[in-house]
Design a protein around this motif. Structure first.
Motif, PDB file in Angstrom:
ATOM      1  N   GLY A 547      -8.791  -1.881  32.870  1.00  0.00           N
ATOM      2  CA  GLY A 547      -7.608  -2.255  33.616  1.00  0.00           C
ATOM      3  C   GLY A 547      -6.316  -1.720  33.052  1.00  0.00           C
ATOM      4  N   LEU A 548      -6.356  -1.108  31.895  1.00  0.00           N
ATOM      5  CA  LEU A 548      -5.143  -0.519  31.346  1.00  0.00           C
ATOM      6  C   LEU A 548      -4.845   0.752  32.134  1.00  0.00           C
ATOM      7  N   ALA A 549      -3.657   0.822  32.707  1.00  0.00           N
ATOM      8  CA  ALA A 549      -3.358   1.875  33.677  1.00  0.00           C
ATOM      9  C   ALA A 549      -2.148   2.705  33.270  1.00  0.00           C
ATOM     10  N   ASN A 550      -2.061   3.864  33.918  1.00  0.00           N
ATOM     11  CA  ASN A 550      -0.965   4.813  33.664  1.00  0.00           C
ATOM     12  C   ASN A 550      -0.891   5.163  32.185  1.00  0.00           C
ATOM     13  N   LEU A 551      -2.022   5.687  31.709  1.00  0.00           N
ATOM     14  CA  LEU A 551      -2.186   5.957  30.281  1.00  0.00           C
ATOM     15  C   LEU A 551      -1.474   7.241  29.855  1.00  0.00           C
ATOM     16  N   ALA A 552      -0.209   7.357  30.264  1.00  0.00           N
ATOM     17  CA  ALA A 552       0.625   8.473  29.837  1.00  0.00           C
ATOM     18  C   ALA A 552       2.081   8.022  29.736  1.00  0.00           C
ATOM     19  N   PRO A 553       2.340   6.860  29.139  1.00  0.00           N
ATOM     20  CA  PRO A 553       3.721   6.399  29.055  1.00  0.00           C
ATOM     21  C   PRO A 553       4.551   7.265  28.114  1.00  0.00           C
ATOM     22  N   VAL A 554       3.884   7.823  27.132  1.00  0.00           N
ATOM     23  CA  VAL A 554       4.450   8.851  26.274  1.00  0.00           C
ATOM     24  C   VAL A 554       3.369   9.920  26.198  1.00  0.00           C
ATOM     25  N   PRO A 555       3.715  11.175  26.035  1.00  0.00           N
ATOM     26  CA  PRO A 555       2.685  12.221  26.126  1.00  0.00           C
ATOM     27  C   PRO A 555       1.854  12.349  24.863  1.00  0.00           C
ATOM     28  N   PHE A 556       1.392  11.207  24.328  1.00  0.00           N
ATOM     29  CA  PHE A 556       0.697  11.240  23.055  1.00  0.00           C
ATOM     30  C   PHE A 556      -0.640  10.495  23.069  1.00  0.00           C
ATOM     31  N   PHE A 557      -1.118  10.110  24.241  1.00  0.00           N
ATOM     32  CA  PHE A 557      -2.437   9.495  24.305  1.00  0.00           C
ATOM     33  C   PHE A 557      -3.526  10.549  24.493  1.00  0.00           C
ATOM     34  N   GLY A 558      -3.162  11.706  25.034  1.00  0.00           N
ATOM     35  CA  GLY A 558      -4.113  12.792  25.180  1.00  0.00           C
ATOM     36  C   GLY A 558      -5.003  12.702  26.388  1.00  0.00           C
ATOM     37  N   LEU A 559      -4.792  11.736  27.272  1.00  0.00           N
ATOM     38  CA  LEU A 559      -5.675  11.547  28.419  1.00  0.00           C
ATOM     39  C   LEU A 559      -5.120  12.159  29.702  1.00  0.00           C
ATOM     40  N   ALA A 560      -3.861  12.578  29.677  1.00  0.00           N
ATOM     41  CA  ALA A 560      -3.250  13.180  30.868  1.00  0.00           C
ATOM     42  C   ALA A 560      -2.723  14.575  30.558  1.00  0.00           C
ATOM     43  N   ALA A 561      -3.328  15.236  29.570  1.00  0.00           N
ATOM     44  CA  ALA A 561      -2.897  16.574  29.161  1.00  0.00           C
ATOM     45  C   ALA A 561      -1.397  16.563  28.909  1.00  0.00           C
ATOM     46  N   TYR A 562      -0.629  17.328  29.685  1.00  0.00           N
ATOM     47  CA  TYR A 562       0.810  17.385  29.477  1.00  0.00           C
ATOM     48  C   TYR A 562       1.553  16.227  30.145  1.00  0.00           C
ATOM     49  N   GLY A 563       0.836  15.395  30.872  1.00  0.00           N
ATOM     50  CA  GLY A 563       1.462  14.407  31.724  1.00  0.00           C
ATOM     51  C   GLY A 563       2.188  13.303  30.988  1.00  0.00           C
ATOM     52  N   SER A 564       3.284  12.848  31.583  1.00  0.00           N
ATOM     53  CA  SER A 564       3.995  11.663  31.122  1.00  0.00           C
ATOM     54  C   SER A 564       4.547  10.940  32.342  1.00  0.00           C
ATOM     55  N   VAL A 565       4.618   9.620  32.246  1.00  0.00           N
ATOM     56  CA  VAL A 565       5.111   8.790  33.346  1.00  0.00           C
ATOM     57  C   VAL A 565       6.157   7.842  32.783  1.00  0.00           C
ATOM     58  N   PRO A 566       6.967   7.228  33.639  1.00  0.00           N
ATOM     59  CA  PRO A 566       7.942   6.254  33.131  1.00  0.00           C
ATOM     60  C   PRO A 566       7.273   5.165  32.311  1.00  0.00           C
ATOM     61  N   VAL A 567       7.827   4.872  31.141  1.00  0.00           N
ATOM     62  CA  VAL A 567       7.219   3.867  30.281  1.00  0.00           C
ATOM     63  C   VAL A 567       7.148   2.510  30.977  1.00  0.00           C
ATOM     64  N   GLU A 568       8.061   2.259  31.908  1.00  0.00           N
ATOM     65  CA  GLU A 568       8.073   0.960  32.583  1.00  0.00           C
ATOM     66  C   GLU A 568       6.881   0.759  33.519  1.00  0.00           C
ATOM     67  N   ASN A 569       6.133   1.819  33.797  1.00  0.00           N
ATOM     68  CA  ASN A 569       4.991   1.708  34.706  1.00  0.00           C
ATOM     69  C   ASN A 569       3.654   1.559  33.983  1.00  0.00           C
ATOM     70  N   PHE A 570       3.675   1.571  32.670  1.00  0.00           N
ATOM     71  CA  PHE A 570       2.471   1.377  31.861  1.00  0.00           C
ATOM     72  C   PHE A 570       2.135  -0.111  31.821  1.00  0.00           C
ATOM     73  N   GLY A 571       0.864  -0.454  31.981  1.00  0.00           N
ATOM     74  CA  GLY A 571       0.497  -1.867  31.902  1.00  0.00           C
ATOM     75  C   GLY A 571      -0.882  -2.134  32.443  1.00  0.00           C
ATOM     76  N   TRP A 572      -1.105  -3.378  32.823  1.00  0.00           N
ATOM     77  CA  TRP A 572      -2.425  -3.837  33.259  1.00  0.00           C
ATOM     78  C   TRP A 572      -2.516  -3.818  34.789  1.00  0.00           C
ATOM     79  N   GLN A 573      -3.572  -3.202  35.257  1.00  0.00           N
ATOM     80  CA  GLN A 573      -3.773  -3.100  36.704  1.00  0.00           C
ATOM     81  C   GLN A 573      -4.108  -4.463  37.309  1.00  0.00           C
ATOM     82  N   LYS A 574      -3.560  -4.722  38.511  1.00  0.00           N
ATOM     83  CA  LYS A 574      -3.849  -5.989  39.199  1.00  0.00           C
ATOM     84  C   LYS A 574      -5.310  -6.046  39.597  1.00  0.00           C
TER      85      LYS A 574
END
Length: 574
Positions: A547-574
């Motif tokens: 349920g942990l979603a948007n696993l690219a809040p900072v580009p350092f998790f390695g799961l979205a290649a170069y991808g990054s998303v707004p940190v405010e959208n990282f969290g637990w999926q409903k």
């Protein structure tokens, strides 16, 4: 986990090193036998797995605890002495000006910028940044063009006191535009990678080198930050940093109540994940993965990795000043064996690296190391060492002028695959008469040891946070005479002639033509210096609580290649 920081691309040193690729490694759902089929399919292909979800599908509230192997004392992400951990921490409470898709498509953050325009004037690239009128620092200071100017001054070389990883000497000016909220950046000639510039900016309080170098030593400057989250607490003794929602934030609020970073060794990380103390863990080997197989409500995420493993030789050490000795030592390393150890039981292939500036799935990639003439060959290595005057003694170890050919080789962390690779290198080098003394160091001492340069060989690595590889060629390969521009070259190998050629590349306006020239020059660097050797390009596999979603809040998790998303959208999926 770690990677190249796309903090300030004009500063070709916008990069961070990490422990080893074991921190960004691979795993499989079974972790035994011939390996995991899903992991096998990642080889030489582009795949991401970061559970992207719309913001309205993310729960309000909750906490995520993220393990890191180190929390460096230097927490200014633009300064010398930082790693990807400090870069990630910085991104949680400082402006996140730009984003990339996993494939590398650039965009700007409209919470901070209302417009970014790019043009060519008089043969020079000019980029204009217009700030959002709502944008304000946590201390109440409105964001202005001055932060762009201060960021530029920290890395343009005009003041050598700045201990910066950046080189933005290709910028001739940063000026106010139509008003205080607009910055006009002019480059010296064409700049193919202008999108890599100013992913972050400095707070207006950071007005001189002393503040830049020291204000973030064992400290987070909460009042100088801005964004959806701010610092709740920071304890550098226990290695625990907590962020909370920022009441001064003008955009969408952070979905999480808190985000926690906790420092721990790699073996502790997997145990903490099993015990519910952290919410993710790198399952980088079959052994690590096997430990989470019985857990319920977890998800294994597998992605193409933008990480590169690296073996560095210190050309400043007396026994390594001869380029042919360095080449021999590297030709005594079987990288295929190291990759097999790294990805043992996973069925993954294609994990041997050939470049530091491009990855195998990128357009224009070629094997720079192989093109330079590198091959694993103990026979050739022995011939080179014989010719260099290093003769084998009765114990099989080479000697010259009464000195043994011995390498001091620190290994960071306690991950079993890292330890196994170190033992394999000892055995390989012994075949060519080189003695290797390994000293195990704590993960927390990684950056201090690396930058101290009191070693002969060192295993490091990094991950690329943007696709603009040619932009970083001087950072990786320029000689010490280039100063801060060569902050990423810890080998001390290089020549002024090669520096000149690398500098000239930046003037090529066409990105593909510049990339082609950079790949050729990278190969030339290896052929002439043999200061380091890319080792592995493996997949990223991280196990998280489901349920942990948007696993690219900072580009350092390695799961979205170069991808990054707004940190405010990282969290637990409903």
């Amino acid at each position: 986990m770690g990677l190249r920081k796309g903090v300030f691309g004009a500063a070709a040193g916008a990069l961070a090193v990490v422990l080893t690729l074991s921190a960004c490694g691979a795993s499989g759902s079974k972790g035994a036998g011939n390996g995991d089929e899903a992991t096998k399919k990642l080889a030489n292909k582009f795949t991401v797995d970061w559970n992207p979800q719309p913001r309205d599908k993310i729960k309000d509230g909750g906490t995520v605890t993220i393990p890191v192997t180190e929390i460096p004392s230097q927490e200014n992400t633009m300064a010398v002495g930082t790693t990807t951990a400090s870069a990630a921490i910085w991104n949680w409470y400082n402006p996140q000006l730009t984003f990339l898709t996993p494939e590398g498509k650039w965009s700007y953050n409209k919470d901070y910028l209302t417009d970014v325009t790019h043009t060519e004037k008089g043969g020079n690239t000019v980029v204009t940044y217009t700030l959002n009128p709502k944008a304000v620092w946590n201390d109440g200071t409105p964001m202005s063009w001055k932060s762009f100017e201060l960021t530029w001054k920290s890395c343009n070389g005009s003041d050598s006191k700045y201990q910066t990883t950046g080189d933005c000497s290709n910028i001739t000016s940063v000026k106010q535009g139509e008003n205080n909220r607009q910055a006009v950046v002019t480059y010296d000639g064409p700049y193919a990678w202008w999108q890599s510039g100013f992913g972050a900016i400095l707070n207006p309080h950071i007005t001189n080198a002393d503040v830049f170098n020291n204000a973030y030593q064992n400290k987070l400057q909460s009042d100088w930050g801005a964004g959806p989250y701010t610092v709740d607490s920071a304890n550098f003794k226990t290695g625990r940093i907590t962020f909370k929602r920022n009441p001064r934030w003008w955009g969408n609020k952070g979905k999480l109540d808190r985000v926690v970073y906790q420092q721990m060794e790699e073996t502790a990380e997997i145990n903490a994940f099993k015990n519910g103390e952290v919410d993710m863990a790198t399952t980088a080997t079959k052994d690590r993965l096997a430990q989470v197989q019985s857990m319920s409500d977890v998800t294994v995420h597998r992605s193409t990795s933008n990480a590169v493993g690296l073996l560095i030789l210190n050309a400043d050490r007396p026994q390594l000043r001869d380029v042919n000795v360095r080449k021999a030592i590297l030709e005594g390393i079987d990288r295929t064996t190291l990759a097999k150890i790294q990805y043992n039981g996973l069925g993954y292939t294609g994990a041997v690296g050939g470049s530091l500036i491009l990855l195998p799935f990128q357009n224009g990639y070629s094997d720079s190391v192989g093109n330079a003439g590198y091959k694993y060959s103990p026979d050739e290595a022995n011939k080179l060492l014989d010719a260099a005057g290093w003769k084998k003694g009765a114990d099989g170890i080479r000697e010259k002028d009464g000195q043994k050919l011995t390498l001091q080789f620190p290994l960071s962390g306690d991950d079993p695959s890292t330890v196994a690779q170190g033992k394999a290198i000892i055995s390989m080098e012994k075949q060519i008469g080189v003695s290797v003394n390994i000293k195990q160091i704590a993960s927390a001492d990684f950056i201090k040891t690396l930058t101290g340069h009191g070693w002969d060989a060192f295993m490091s690595g990094f991950s690329m946070s943007d696709p603009y590889g040619a932009n970083y060629i001087c950072y990786f390969y320029c000689s010490k005479s280039a100063g801060q521009a060569a902050a990423g070259n810890n080998s001390a190998a290089g020549t002024k002639a090669l520096d000149t050629q690398m500098r000239a590349l930046a003037k090529i306006p066409d990105p593909m033509k510049q990339t082609q020239a950079a790949m050729k020059l990278e190969s030339d660097w290896y052929r002439q210096t043999w200061g380091e050797l890319p080792t592995t390009n493996g997949p990223a596999v991280v196990t998280t609580k489901s349920g942990l979603a948007n696993l690219a809040p900072v580009p350092f998790f390695g799961l979205a290649a170069y991808g990054s998303v707004p940190v405010e959208n990282f969290g637990w999926q409903k």
